[in-house]
Design a protein around this motif. Sequence first.
Motif, PDB file in Angstrom:
ATOM      1  N   THR A   1      26.904 -42.544 -18.802  1.00 34.84           N
ATOM      2  CA  THR A   1      25.972 -42.048 -17.464  1.00 34.84           C
ATOM      3  C   THR A   1      26.939 -41.505 -16.573  1.00 34.84           C
ATOM      4  O   THR A   1      26.337 -40.409 -15.911  1.00 34.84           O
ATOM      5  N   SER A   2      27.826 -42.042 -16.240  1.00 36.73           N
ATOM      6  CA  SER A   2      28.819 -41.123 -15.286  1.00 36.73           C
ATOM      7  C   SER A   2      29.096 -39.915 -15.613  1.00 36.73           C
ATOM      8  O   SER A   2      29.104 -38.857 -14.904  1.00 36.73           O
ATOM      9  N   ASN A   3      29.546 -39.623 -16.944  1.00 34.32           N
ATOM     10  CA  ASN A   3      29.815 -38.244 -17.400  1.00 34.32           C
ATOM     11  C   ASN A   3      28.572 -37.489 -17.174  1.00 34.32           C
ATOM     12  O   ASN A   3      28.795 -36.155 -16.846  1.00 34.32           O
ATOM     13  N   SER A   4      27.462 -37.774 -17.273  1.00 32.93           N
ATOM     14  CA  SER A   4      26.414 -36.898 -17.632  1.00 32.93           C
ATOM     15  C   SER A   4      25.830 -36.600 -15.967  1.00 32.93           C
ATOM     16  O   SER A   4      25.451 -35.562 -15.849  1.00 32.93           O
ATOM     17  N   LEU A   5      26.246 -37.621 -15.141  1.00 29.33           N
ATOM     18  CA  LEU A   5      25.965 -37.505 -13.893  1.00 29.33           C
ATOM     19  C   LEU A   5      26.758 -36.022 -13.302  1.00 29.33           C
ATOM     20  O   LEU A   5      26.284 -35.304 -12.669  1.00 29.33           O
ATOM     21  N   TYR A   6      28.121 -36.172 -13.541  1.00 30.16           N
ATOM     22  CA  TYR A   6      28.929 -35.017 -13.095  1.00 30.16           C
ATOM     23  C   TYR A   6      28.679 -33.774 -13.558  1.00 30.16           C
ATOM     24  O   TYR A   6      28.855 -32.693 -13.088  1.00 30.16           O
ATOM     25  N   GLU A   7      28.182 -33.831 -15.024  1.00 31.33           N
ATOM     26  CA  GLU A   7      27.964 -32.799 -15.730  1.00 31.33           C
ATOM     27  C   GLU A   7      26.628 -31.896 -15.008  1.00 31.33           C
ATOM     28  O   GLU A   7      26.598 -30.719 -14.911  1.00 31.33           O
ATOM     29  N   ARG A   8      25.697 -32.738 -14.934  1.00 29.85           N
ATOM     30  CA  ARG A   8      24.549 -32.293 -14.182  1.00 29.85           C
ATOM     31  C   ARG A   8      24.638 -31.732 -12.987  1.00 29.85           C
ATOM     32  O   ARG A   8      24.361 -30.623 -12.602  1.00 29.85           O
ATOM     33  N   PHE A   9      25.499 -32.283 -12.129  1.00 33.49           N
ATOM     34  CA  PHE A   9      25.805 -32.006 -10.575  1.00 33.49           C
ATOM     35  C   PHE A   9      26.419 -30.483 -10.833  1.00 33.49           C
ATOM     36  O   PHE A   9      26.043 -29.567 -10.166  1.00 33.49           O
ATOM     37  N   TYR A  10      27.545 -30.356 -11.557  1.00 28.39           N
ATOM     38  CA  TYR A  10      28.379 -29.382 -11.451  1.00 28.39           C
ATOM     39  C   TYR A  10      27.553 -28.131 -12.223  1.00 28.39           C
ATOM     40  O   TYR A  10      27.720 -26.715 -11.719  1.00 28.39           O
ATOM     41  N   THR A  11      26.861 -28.394 -13.298  1.00 33.45           N
ATOM     42  CA  THR A  11      26.033 -27.379 -13.975  1.00 33.45           C
ATOM     43  C   THR A  11      25.144 -26.976 -13.053  1.00 33.45           C
ATOM     44  O   THR A  11      24.725 -25.614 -12.883  1.00 33.45           O
ATOM     45  N   THR A  12      24.318 -27.701 -12.379  1.00 32.73           N
ATOM     46  CA  THR A  12      23.158 -27.123 -11.548  1.00 32.73           C
ATOM     47  C   THR A  12      23.978 -26.560 -10.370  1.00 32.73           C
ATOM     48  O   THR A  12      23.204 -25.490  -9.923  1.00 32.73           O
ATOM     49  N   LEU A  13      25.136 -27.054  -9.618  1.00 38.53           N
ATOM     50  CA  LEU A  13      25.725 -26.094  -8.540  1.00 38.53           C
ATOM     51  C   LEU A  13      26.005 -25.038  -8.893  1.00 38.53           C
ATOM     52  O   LEU A  13      25.900 -23.859  -8.246  1.00 38.53           O
ATOM     53  N   LEU A  14      26.588 -24.800 -10.094  1.00 37.43           N
ATOM     54  CA  LEU A  14      27.490 -23.437 -10.443  1.00 37.43           C
ATOM     55  C   LEU A  14      26.672 -22.369 -11.186  1.00 37.43           C
ATOM     56  O   LEU A  14      26.980 -21.321 -11.494  1.00 37.43           O
ATOM     57  N   ASP A  15      25.575 -23.070 -11.994  1.00 34.55           N
ATOM     58  CA  ASP A  15      24.829 -21.963 -12.976  1.00 34.55           C
ATOM     59  C   ASP A  15      23.884 -21.230 -12.019  1.00 34.55           C
ATOM     60  O   ASP A  15      22.860 -21.646 -11.531  1.00 34.55           O
ATOM     61  N   PRO A  16      24.268 -19.925 -12.028  1.00 33.92           N
ATOM     62  CA  PRO A  16      23.122 -19.101 -11.011  1.00 33.92           C
ATOM     63  C   PRO A  16      21.576 -19.148 -11.412  1.00 33.92           C
ATOM     64  O   PRO A  16      20.786 -18.909 -10.731  1.00 33.92           O
ATOM     65  N   ASN A  17      21.543 -19.303 -12.870  1.00 35.36           N
ATOM     66  CA  ASN A  17      20.145 -19.441 -13.296  1.00 35.36           C
ATOM     67  C   ASN A  17      19.426 -20.700 -12.885  1.00 35.36           C
ATOM     68  O   ASN A  17      18.161 -21.133 -13.223  1.00 35.36           O
ATOM     69  N   LEU A  18      20.119 -21.830 -12.377  1.00 30.88           N
ATOM     70  CA  LEU A  18      19.523 -23.020 -11.816  1.00 30.88           C
ATOM     71  C   LEU A  18      19.646 -23.128 -10.384  1.00 30.88           C
ATOM     72  O   LEU A  18      19.519 -24.195  -9.906  1.00 30.88           O
ATOM     73  N   LYS A  19      19.934 -22.009  -9.612  1.00 32.52           N
ATOM     74  CA  LYS A  19      20.005 -22.316  -8.363  1.00 32.52           C
ATOM     75  C   LYS A  19      18.844 -22.656  -7.504  1.00 32.52           C
ATOM     76  O   LYS A  19      18.676 -23.038  -6.330  1.00 32.52           O
ATOM     77  N   HIS A  20      17.722 -22.643  -8.142  1.00 29.01           N
ATOM     78  CA  HIS A  20      16.264 -23.073  -7.709  1.00 29.01           C
ATOM     79  C   HIS A  20      16.326 -24.872  -7.696  1.00 29.01           C
ATOM     80  O   HIS A  20      15.317 -25.183  -7.208  1.00 29.01           O
ATOM     81  N   LYS A  21      17.073 -25.401  -8.357  1.00 27.94           N
ATOM     82  CA  LYS A  21      17.433 -26.687  -8.636  1.00 27.94           C
ATOM     83  C   LYS A  21      18.243 -27.317  -7.519  1.00 27.94           C
ATOM     84  O   LYS A  21      19.351 -26.842  -7.376  1.00 27.94           O
ATOM     85  N   ASP A  22      17.990 -28.771  -7.174  1.00 28.33           N
ATOM     86  CA  ASP A  22      18.904 -29.366  -6.001  1.00 28.33           C
ATOM     87  C   ASP A  22      19.876 -30.029  -6.810  1.00 28.33           C
ATOM     88  O   ASP A  22      19.254 -30.948  -7.608  1.00 28.33           O
ATOM     89  N   PRO A  23      21.138 -29.912  -6.954  1.00 26.24           N
ATOM     90  CA  PRO A  23      22.273 -30.436  -7.730  1.00 26.24           C
ATOM     91  C   PRO A  23      22.335 -31.966  -7.273  1.00 26.24           C
ATOM     92  O   PRO A  23      22.962 -32.743  -7.884  1.00 26.24           O
ATOM     93  N   THR A  24      21.721 -32.349  -6.241  1.00 27.72           N
ATOM     94  CA  THR A  24      21.863 -33.845  -5.557  1.00 27.72           C
ATOM     95  C   THR A  24      20.663 -34.801  -6.173  1.00 27.72           C
ATOM     96  O   THR A  24      20.712 -35.975  -5.881  1.00 27.72           O
ATOM     97  N   VAL A  25      19.775 -34.149  -6.799  1.00 25.54           N
ATOM     98  CA  VAL A  25      18.892 -35.149  -7.299  1.00 25.54           C
ATOM     99  C   VAL A  25      19.307 -35.510  -8.612  1.00 25.54           C
ATOM    100  O   VAL A  25      19.446 -34.965  -9.666  1.00 25.54           O
ATOM    101  N   MET A  26      19.180 -36.840  -8.636  1.00 26.24           N
ATOM    102  CA  MET A  26      19.759 -37.787  -9.753  1.00 26.24           C
ATOM    103  C   MET A  26      18.588 -38.538 -10.185  1.00 26.24           C
ATOM    104  O   MET A  26      17.637 -39.112  -9.364  1.00 26.24           O
ATOM    105  N   HIS A  27      18.737 -39.231 -11.298  1.00 31.40           N
ATOM    106  CA  HIS A  27      17.863 -40.338 -11.835  1.00 31.40           C
ATOM    107  C   HIS A  27      17.866 -41.492 -11.113  1.00 31.40           C
ATOM    108  O   HIS A  27      18.828 -41.810 -10.723  1.00 31.40           O
ATOM    109  N   PRO A  28      16.831 -42.152 -10.615  1.00 32.71           N
ATOM    110  CA  PRO A  28      16.646 -43.195  -9.588  1.00 32.71           C
ATOM    111  C   PRO A  28      17.441 -44.354 -10.271  1.00 32.71           C
ATOM    112  O   PRO A  28      17.890 -45.247  -9.417  1.00 32.71           O
ATOM    113  N   LEU A  29      17.512 -44.472 -11.574  1.00 32.65           N
ATOM    114  CA  LEU A  29      18.248 -45.603 -12.083  1.00 32.65           C
ATOM    115  C   LEU A  29      19.732 -45.477 -12.588  1.00 32.65           C
ATOM    116  O   LEU A  29      20.411 -46.256 -13.383  1.00 32.65           O
ATOM    117  N   THR A  30      20.211 -44.350 -11.844  1.00 31.84           N
ATOM    118  CA  THR A  30      21.669 -44.065 -12.340  1.00 31.84           C
ATOM    119  C   THR A  30      22.659 -45.076 -12.053  1.00 31.84           C
ATOM    120  O   THR A  30      23.406 -45.628 -12.729  1.00 31.84           O
TER     121      THR A  30
END
Length: 420
Positions: free
Chosen positions: A110-139
């Motif tokens: 779960t931790s690894n997936s959290l950081y992967e999602r955060f940095y992928t969303t933050l750095l991928d220009p194709n995902l710039k419309h998404k908020d990288p800080t939004v995580m699953h509520p049960l994280t």
Amino acid sequence: MNKVVVTGSGVICPLGADKASAFAAALEARSGIGGCPADIAARLPHVVVAQASVDPQTLLERADQGLDRATQFALVATAQAIAEAGFTCPPTDSRRVGVFVGIGFGGSQTSNSLYERFYTTLLDPNLKHKDPTVMHPLTVPRVMANAAAAAITMRYKLHGPSNTYSVACASSAIAIGEAYRAIRHGYLDAAVVVGTEAMLNAGAMLGWNALRVMAKADASDPSRSCRPFSSGRSGFVIGEGAAALVLESATRSTQRGARVLAELAGYGCSSDAQHLTAPSVDGQAHAMQQALQEAGLAPEQIQYINAHGTATDAGDVTETQSIHQAFGPAARLVAVSSTKSMHGHLIGATGALELALSIEALNSGSLPPTAHLDKPDLRCDLDYIPLRARHGCQVDAVMSNSFAFGGSNVSLIARRFAAP
């Protein structure tokens, strides 16, 4: 003092999806070690791992799909152990039944997936419309170290204490020992004890790689990469999975007519207090001596030791010396093996897995080998059961060793149960 017995155990690991298949594979020296998943191989192409033989999700209900992988493993192993024990749930004495879990790195996937999602969303220009800080509520509930213990208490309606131990490689061995003490001293009548681990992801493996303790892949056969007590050893292989045991007072098991697998008779625990990663002969020997004393056994009454045996240079030599120190002349008589040569090092789960395999050896008279030990290190001069299993052995008592980074040492002893 209450006698403590084991009435059920369950396993899901690189050697099999249940205890019988895992023990059979161990006796055949069949390795569960191989290449690593693509996300790890992309960063660490030289690394080998020991993946579970079955994806735990395929053995669980749909409602369990969102749990962390370590929790999923724990639920699979627990279901097997409870079924073998014939343990009715919820038990009528549910407040006298505890849950004890050992895990080295809770919620790693779960931790690894959290950081992967955060940095992928933050750095991928194709995902710039998404908020990288939004995580699953049960994280957080998924990543917390006690997630597996909580899931087991809720699944089986067990209202006794729920304790989680995170002591690196000794985690589940300590969980077993502390559950044993709680039953032995009358605080509980039964306990479900689980060791679980799932850290085969890029983030965790990069950390292990930096520590320089992982085995180099064998060029001719990756499955031979973990070679404890061998002159050609290069380190251990990280594995994943879980093992569970049901412990009860002998009185409780007798009252309900349960079949007893073994008596848990001794628990020794010590701290080296000297180094984070370098092991101590004195510390390990002290844990073994404590376990022998508590079990009321002389060293020559132990027929088999499942060694910690990680295949590191210092670790294997130190354990050899500590067995000599604890057992004296009897060290030459006892058969020893490291099943990590086949299932890898499951970190927090390894103590429970190795005790479960040791109890199978106790009941079958068949001792699993140290696989790939064709060129022994002359400094490792005990009977390490090289290459092939031994069958038809008289086994009355077994020891399982777990020694952790941080200097924590645990020895457990199981023996044949003599009904009153």
